[in-house]
Design a protein around this motif. Structure first.
Motif, PDB file in Angstrom:
ATOM      1  N   PRO A  83      49.991  23.606  81.030  1.00 27.18           N
ATOM      2  CA  PRO A  83      51.207  22.618  80.795  1.00 27.18           C
ATOM      3  C   PRO A  83      52.127  23.494  79.953  1.00 27.18           C
ATOM      4  O   PRO A  83      51.642  23.853  78.700  1.00 27.18           O
ATOM      5  N   PHE A  84      53.331  23.623  80.215  1.00 27.63           N
ATOM      6  CA  PHE A  84      54.504  24.057  79.437  1.00 27.63           C
ATOM      7  C   PHE A  84      55.824  23.659  79.748  1.00 27.63           C
ATOM      8  O   PHE A  84      56.238  23.645  81.109  1.00 27.63           O
ATOM      9  N   GLN A 123      53.035  23.097  85.238  1.00 28.17           N
ATOM     10  CA  GLN A 123      51.888  23.418  85.126  1.00 28.17           C
ATOM     11  C   GLN A 123      52.034  24.780  85.528  1.00 28.17           C
ATOM     12  O   GLN A 123      52.643  25.257  86.833  1.00 28.17           O
ATOM     13  N   ILE A 124      51.849  25.795  84.565  1.00 28.39           N
ATOM     14  CA  ILE A 124      52.379  27.416  84.979  1.00 28.39           C
ATOM     15  C   ILE A 124      50.839  28.104  85.097  1.00 28.39           C
ATOM     16  O   ILE A 124      50.124  27.995  84.280  1.00 28.39           O
ATOM     17  N   VAL A 137      44.929  39.685  72.227  1.00 33.40           N
ATOM     18  CA  VAL A 137      45.621  39.121  73.231  1.00 33.40           C
ATOM     19  C   VAL A 137      46.921  38.924  73.261  1.00 33.40           C
ATOM     20  O   VAL A 137      47.257  38.425  72.019  1.00 33.40           O
ATOM     21  N   ARG A 138      47.791  39.124  74.286  1.00 30.83           N
ATOM     22  CA  ARG A 138      49.057  38.981  74.024  1.00 30.83           C
ATOM     23  C   ARG A 138      49.598  37.949  75.400  1.00 30.83           C
ATOM     24  O   ARG A 138      49.099  38.338  76.411  1.00 30.83           O
ATOM     25  N   ILE A 139      50.538  37.201  74.908  1.00 29.84           N
ATOM     26  CA  ILE A 139      50.956  36.187  75.913  1.00 29.84           C
ATOM     27  C   ILE A 139      52.558  36.515  76.240  1.00 29.84           C
ATOM     28  O   ILE A 139      52.986  36.749  75.333  1.00 29.84           O
ATOM     29  N   GLN A 140      52.792  36.309  77.456  1.00 27.37           N
ATOM     30  CA  GLN A 140      54.336  36.666  77.868  1.00 27.37           C
ATOM     31  C   GLN A 140      54.380  35.626  78.968  1.00 27.37           C
ATOM     32  O   GLN A 140      53.696  35.568  79.944  1.00 27.37           O
ATOM     33  N   ILE A 141      55.622  35.170  78.950  1.00 25.03           N
ATOM     34  CA  ILE A 141      55.943  34.131  80.066  1.00 25.03           C
ATOM     35  C   ILE A 141      57.143  34.694  81.037  1.00 25.03           C
ATOM     36  O   ILE A 141      58.025  35.272  80.318  1.00 25.03           O
ATOM     37  N   ASP A 197      58.892  30.838  90.342  1.00 26.17           N
ATOM     38  CA  ASP A 197      57.387  30.816  90.225  1.00 26.17           C
ATOM     39  C   ASP A 197      57.158  31.385  88.976  1.00 26.17           C
ATOM     40  O   ASP A 197      56.550  32.296  88.828  1.00 26.17           O
ATOM     41  N   ALA A 198      57.322  30.486  88.001  1.00 26.55           N
ATOM     42  CA  ALA A 198      56.803  30.837  86.642  1.00 26.55           C
ATOM     43  C   ALA A 198      55.298  31.209  86.509  1.00 26.55           C
ATOM     44  O   ALA A 198      54.468  30.785  86.950  1.00 26.55           O
TER      45      ALA A 198
END
Length: 246
Positions: free
Chosen positions: A84-85, A89-90, A102-106, A111-112
């Motif tokens: 969830p964001f 729901q992604i 770990v690296r997070i990118q959005i 279509d995220a």
């Protein structure tokens, strides 16, 4: 069971000018006693002791409600799982990386997608937890960025400038405004639609001027957000699920 053998109840005490009687508020992980300014602590303690059975029953009701709320988080954080964001729901897309963390990118579009760069040497049995913790860190950073933007948007209108902004993990509150106008916000608001976060930011900003929930306070909230009641209702309806976190 003899009540004297049970664990003593820990509660916070809040004095209120508007309170005519002492009352008890039970929320997840928190018991708050709201009392008039002049009532003695001896009377407050006696009142709490007399209400112990009711308090313990209320604690159970609240805990049962939280547990019954559907979890928004996946059982396992892996490729294709959804997180969830901002009310959506992604899905996660795992990509290998030679980096050590770990690296997070959005990618935010129709279509995220969450791009999760997972070290190739990561323990496969621990990868789900590594991703979860990395997402929480990323969400906290996003909460600060989004909240800061909202403060800039609303603070100038009525001169509601906080001394500081802190992003916290809280089990029973979305936000708070301290006596010196320090604002605390719950990062779990990043799981909710953006308007819910904006409502909480405005709510706490308005406490800079009104340290209560008086008619004047709600009028000020409404001047910032005429439809704030809609966001307030949303949090009441869905808040238990959000509080379960990631």
């Amino acid at each position: 069971m003899n009540p004297n053998t049970e664990t003593p109840l820990l509660y916070t005490l809040r004095r209120s000018e508007r309170a005519k009687n002492t009352r008890i508020v039970v929320k997840p992980g928190k018991i708050e006693v709201v009392a008039p300014l002049k009532i003695s602590e001896r009377h407050i303690k006696a009142f709490v002791e007399a209400q112990q059975d009711w308090i313990r029953a209320a604690i159970k009701r609240v805990a049962d409600k939280v547990q019954a709320a559907p979890s928004l988080a996946p059982a396992h954080y892996g490729d294709g799982a959804t997180v969830p964001f901002q009310g959506r729901q992604i899905p996660l897309q795992i990509k290998p990386t030679t980096a050590k963390t770990v690296r997070i990118q959005i990618q935010l579009h129709t279509d995220a997608t969450f791009l999760v760069y997972l070290p190739t040497n990561a323990d496969q049995h621990q990868s789900s937890e590594l991703i979860r913790l990395s997402l929480i860190r990323w969400m906290k950073q996003q909460a600060r960025l989004h909240a800061s933007t909202l403060i800039e948007k609303h603070a100038q209108q009525f001169g509601l400038f906080p001394r500081s902004l802190r992003i916290k993990t809280q089990k029973s509150r979305w936000g708070s405004c301290g006596p010196k106008n320090d604002i605390n916000l719950n990062w779990l608001l990043m799981l909710a639609p953006p308007l819910a976060l904006e409502y909480v930011v405005v709510h706490e900003l308005c406490h800079i001027k009104h340290k209560n929930h008086s008619k004047d306070f709600w009028q000020l909230v409404g001047e910032h957000l005429p439809d704030y009641q809609q966001q307030r209702r949303w949090l009441k309806q869905h808040g238990a699920g959000l509080m379960r976190g990631l």
